[in-house]
Enzyme design. Structure first.
Site, PDB file in Angstrom:
ATOM      1  N   TYR A 172      34.976  15.536  39.951  1.00 17.62           N
ATOM      2  CA  TYR A 172      33.700  14.813  39.999  1.00 17.62           C
ATOM      3  C   TYR A 172      32.861  15.378  41.130  1.00 17.62           C
ATOM      4  O   TYR A 172      33.366  16.098  41.984  1.00 17.62           O
ATOM      5  CB  TYR A 172      33.860  13.295  40.082  1.00 17.62           C
ATOM      6  CG  TYR A 172      34.510  12.683  41.309  1.00 17.62           C
ATOM      7  CD1 TYR A 172      33.919  12.719  42.572  1.00 17.62           C
ATOM      8  CD2 TYR A 172      35.709  11.995  41.190  1.00 17.62           C
ATOM      9  CE1 TYR A 172      34.508  12.114  43.665  1.00 17.62           C
ATOM     10  CE2 TYR A 172      36.309  11.376  42.279  1.00 17.62           C
ATOM     11  CZ  TYR A 172      35.690  11.443  43.518  1.00 17.62           C
ATOM     12  OH  TYR A 172      36.270  10.833  44.592  1.00 17.62           O
TER      13      TYR A 172
ATOM     14  N   GLU B  63      30.231  14.803  44.393  1.00 16.28           N
ATOM     15  CA  GLU B  63      29.858  13.882  45.461  1.00 16.28           C
ATOM     16  C   GLU B  63      28.589  14.395  46.125  1.00 16.28           C
ATOM     17  O   GLU B  63      28.366  15.603  46.198  1.00 16.28           O
ATOM     18  CB  GLU B  63      30.907  13.843  46.572  1.00 16.28           C
ATOM     19  CG  GLU B  63      32.234  13.326  46.224  1.00 16.28           C
ATOM     20  CD  GLU B  63      33.170  13.284  47.421  1.00 16.28           C
ATOM     21  OE1 GLU B  63      34.048  12.420  47.384  1.00 16.28           O
ATOM     22  OE2 GLU B  63      33.038  14.097  48.360  1.00 16.28           O
TER      23      GLU B  63
ATOM     24  N   LYS C 196      29.648   8.773  58.320  1.00 10.38           N
ATOM     25  CA  LYS C 196      29.274   9.655  57.207  1.00 10.38           C
ATOM     26  C   LYS C 196      29.528   8.899  55.911  1.00 10.38           C
ATOM     27  O   LYS C 196      30.618   8.368  55.704  1.00 10.38           O
ATOM     28  CB  LYS C 196      30.123  10.923  57.256  1.00 10.38           C
ATOM     29  CG  LYS C 196      29.843  11.938  56.176  1.00 10.38           C
ATOM     30  CD  LYS C 196      30.727  13.134  56.478  1.00 10.38           C
ATOM     31  CE  LYS C 196      30.723  14.224  55.499  1.00 10.38           C
ATOM     32  NZ  LYS C 196      31.604  15.323  55.932  1.00 10.38           N
TER      33      LYS C 196
END
Length: 155
Positions: free
Chosen positions: A67, A69, A81
């Protein structure tokens, strides 16, 4: 309707917060976690700051093949973060938000606490997919990072 949730875990590390943040707040983290948890992480766009897009390719047996990000926020002053899944993975399972937040909190001049939190929203018709949400891989990342920091500590 959506279901909201948040889970987190933290770990004390006997290194200065600035050293831990130098790893967590940058793309150096990739080099530490790839061998254990990922087959590969590709930087699709950016330099590690806000807006950076990463393609995470998982080892066999993970719930997803891959996936993408997007680094949503990098706050060097507060050592926070935030990273959002932006394509595939949890989004394909009915999640409308899957955010990972890494924090480094100074405890003493020579120690800190690292914390990871997952915040998520999932559509009501996909609530069964909540079983895929686990803090364990992120605890594994913190352990790998802690080991790295302790071995490579600068005095």
């Amino acid at each position: 309707m959506k279901t909201h949730g948040k889970i987190s875990s933290e770990m004390e590390v006997e290194v200065p917060a600035s050293q831990a943040w130098d790893l967590y707040g940058t793309l150096k983290l990739i080099d530490v976690v790839v061998p254990d948890l990922f087959k590969e992480i590709k930087i699709l766009e950016g330099d590690g700051g806000e807006g950076t897009i990463l393609d995470l390719i998982f080892n066999p047996g993970a719930p997803f093949a891959s996936y993408e990000e997007r680094i949503h926020k990098v706050d060097d002053e507060n050592m926070v973060k935030e990273i959002d899944v932006s394509k595939g993975g949890f989004l394909d399972l009915g999640f409308t938000l899957f955010r990972i937040c890494w924090e480094v909190i100074e405890k003493t001049p020579s120690s800190c606490i690292t914390r990871v939190s997952i915040t998520f929203d999932v559509k009501e018709d996909s609530v069964a997919n909540l079983s895929y949400v686990s803090i364990l891989p992120f605890i594994g990342m913190m352990k790998a990072t802690t080991n790295y920091l302790l071995k490579n500590q600068t005095k």
